[in-house]
Design a protein around this motif. Structure first.
Motif, short mmCIF file in Angstrom:
data_model
loop_
_atom_site.label_atom_id
_atom_site.label_comp_id
_atom_site.label_asym_id
_atom_site.label_seq_id
_atom_site.Cartn_x
_atom_site.Cartn_y
_atom_site.Cartn_z
N VAL A 240 -1.80 4.42 1.32
CA VAL A 240 -0.87 3.92 1.55
C VAL A 240 -0.09 4.63 2.77
O VAL A 240 -0.24 5.81 3.01
CB VAL A 240 0.19 3.42 0.46
N SER A 241 0.58 3.86 3.60
CA SER A 241 1.60 4.74 4.40
C SER A 241 2.95 4.14 4.06
O SER A 241 3.14 2.87 3.35
CB SER A 241 1.46 4.45 5.67
N VAL B 281 5.25 9.27 5.57
CA VAL B 281 4.11 9.70 4.96
C VAL B 281 3.14 8.71 4.75
O VAL B 281 3.29 7.55 4.95
CB VAL B 281 4.42 10.34 3.52
N CYS B 282 1.87 9.37 4.30
CA CYS B 282 0.69 8.63 3.91
C CYS B 282 0.26 9.34 2.83
O CYS B 282 0.49 10.38 2.55
CB CYS B 282 -0.25 8.49 5.04
N ALA B 283 -0.40 8.60 1.76
CA ALA B 283 -0.90 9.12 0.65
C ALA B 283 -2.00 8.72 0.16
O ALA B 283 -2.46 7.54 0.23
CB ALA B 283 0.28 9.22 -0.39
N LEU B 284 -2.84 9.42 -0.68
CA LEU B 284 -3.90 9.14 -1.58
C LEU B 284 -3.17 8.81 -2.78
O LEU B 284 -2.77 9.91 -3.49
CB LEU B 284 -4.90 10.18 -1.49
N THR B 285 -3.22 7.64 -3.25
CA THR B 285 -2.72 7.49 -4.77
C THR B 285 -3.57 7.54 -5.59
O THR B 285 -4.80 7.43 -5.67
CB THR B 285 -2.11 5.93 -4.49
N ASN B 286 -3.14 7.42 -7.02
CA ASN B 286 -4.08 7.19 -8.13
C ASN B 286 -4.14 5.88 -8.46
O ASN B 286 -4.23 5.44 -9.83
CB ASN B 286 -3.61 8.10 -9.35
N LEU C 206 -5.75 6.52 6.64
CA LEU C 206 -6.31 7.80 6.94
C LEU C 206 -6.80 8.56 5.68
O LEU C 206 -7.80 9.02 5.44
CB LEU C 206 -5.21 8.97 7.41
N PRO C 207 -6.01 8.28 4.43
CA PRO C 207 -6.23 9.36 3.46
C PRO C 207 -7.49 9.23 2.54
O PRO C 207 -8.35 10.18 2.40
CB PRO C 207 -4.86 9.03 2.33
N GLU C 208 -7.89 7.89 2.21
CA GLU C 208 -9.01 7.94 1.48
C GLU C 208 -10.26 8.15 2.27
O GLU C 208 -11.23 8.86 1.68
CB GLU C 208 -9.17 6.22 0.84
N ASN C 209 -10.50 7.75 3.45
CA ASN C 209 -11.67 7.95 4.45
C ASN C 209 -11.57 9.55 4.88
O ASN C 209 -12.75 10.02 4.76
CB ASN C 209 -11.59 6.98 5.68
N TYR C 210 -10.50 9.92 5.21
CA TYR C 210 -10.49 11.33 5.71
C TYR C 210 -10.82 12.42 4.68
O TYR C 210 -11.38 13.48 4.95
CB TYR C 210 -9.22 11.59 6.56
N ILE C 211 -10.23 11.96 3.54
CA ILE C 211 -10.56 13.12 2.65
C ILE C 211 -11.75 12.94 1.81
O ILE C 211 -12.33 14.02 1.66
CB ILE C 211 -9.25 12.85 1.31
N THR C 212 -12.38 11.85 1.82
CA THR C 212 -13.70 11.79 1.48
C THR C 212 -14.62 12.29 2.26
O THR C 212 -15.64 13.07 2.10
CB THR C 212 -14.05 10.13 1.30
#
Length: 328
Positions: A65-66, A85-90, A120-126
């Motif tokens: 999310v952002s 912010v943006c965040a990788l959530t659980n 960004l979060p899910e794809n970039y972290i992966t």
């Protein structure tokens, strides 16, 4: 607040808007008022009932999310109310509010919109954790990512190019090939018309590629191995065509290859936070400079989430599918 519930799972139409309490955060978490949420393949798999969330995760859909922080836990020091912010959530990101561990939160990079930040979060972290941390991609290496027009694929193309690699990808049509080449791919191979193994060997003068990031599996596994250079690495992040195959592993030994893989969601909070910190240091400056950028295919209203999932399942999109979350 309003959030998407998918009940016991099933086709896209099982997802419906429900009224629910705003999540209570733990001491190490922040509460985010959501502006946008990303739609990802794991969401589709969870909704269909084939990818249950970890026991300690939210049962809700939505992994990135952002938005704006509206509450911080008592142990949180790096974030304040009002931060964008943006965040990788659980889980639980398909909602007006979501709780996220502080270590999985990132600032919206300068010059990046709130919509782009949610992509960004899910794809970039992966991509970073598998292509760089696990796959060890370095400058001047030859890299192949399958599914180049997906959110993962376009992210991998851009980051690999920024790192100085020669980048190849596979796609299903000319429109997707053009999108990948605009993103920086040196060659986009149409797998419907060409044998990617043969094309890669021709492009690399028989040497093969140093690293492959694969989400296909199935018969691609043996073909990937045939495409790797001496001491090449194959990193598996999904099995869209199945994980049970027969492979002659002799090449693994004779060419000293490495085959590994990972999934993001079951990783520990500490592990995720470590990758998030590396991403902020290494990739966030590239975003601010415009060297890498998420590609947004289409934005749906939260209430139209079923249409977003149907588009994801069609695989006709190029880049990210997003949800706009109303605040009224």
């Amino acid at each position: 607040m309003r959030r998407i519930c998918h009940g016991d799972g099933g086709p896209p139409d099982v997802m419906q808007l429900h009224n629910s309490p705003i999540p209570a955060i733990q001491s190490h978490e922040v509460l985010i008022r959501v502006a946008y949420a990303g739609v990802n393949r794991p969401d589709v798999l969870q909704r269909s009932g084939s990818y249950p969330p970890p026991a300690d995760a939210s049962p809700g859909l939505g992994l990135e999310v952002s938005g704006t922080i509206v509450q911080v836990g008592c142990e949180v020091q790096d974030w304040q109310v009002g931060d964008a912010v943006c965040a990788l959530t659980n889980g639980g990101g398909y909602a007006q509010y979501v709780a996220a561990p502080a270590g999985q939160v990132l600032p919206v990079p300068p010059g990046v919109s709130m919509l782009e930040a949610a992509a960004l979060p899910e794809n970039y972290i992966t991509v970073w954790s598998n292509m760089v941390e696990r796959g060890r991609l370095t400058q001047n290496e030859r890299f192949l990512v399958h599914g180049g027009s997906s959110g993962i694929g376009l992210t991998a193309i851009q980051i690999a190019k920024a790192l100085g690699a020669t980048v190849y990808t596979t796609v299903g049509n000319a429109q997707k090939a053009n999108a990948c080449e605009r993103a920086g791919a040196d060659a986009a191979i149409n797998y419907r018309e060409q044998d990617f193994v043969q094309v890669l060997l021709e492009l690399t003068r028989g040497q093969g590629v140093n690293l492959i990031l694969d989400m296909v599996g199935g018969d691609y596994i043996a073909r990937n191995i045939a495409s790797l250079a001496l001491e090449g690495r194959l990193v598996q992040i999904a099995f869209l065509q199945g994980s049970k195959v027969e492979v002659d592993w002799l090449t693994l030994m004779t060419r000293r290859l490495s085959y590994t893989g990972s999934t993001l969601r079951p990783r520990s909070a500490t592990d995720k936070a470590r990758t998030v910190a590396a991403l902020r240091q290494e990739v966030w400056p590239l975003l601010s400079q415009g060297q890498v950028r998420p590609v947004i295919h289409q934005v749906f209203e939260l209430a139209d989430v079923a249409e977003a999932h149907r588009l994801m399942e069609s695989s006709s999109h190029i880049g990210k599918i997003m949800l706009s979350v109303p605040q009224d």
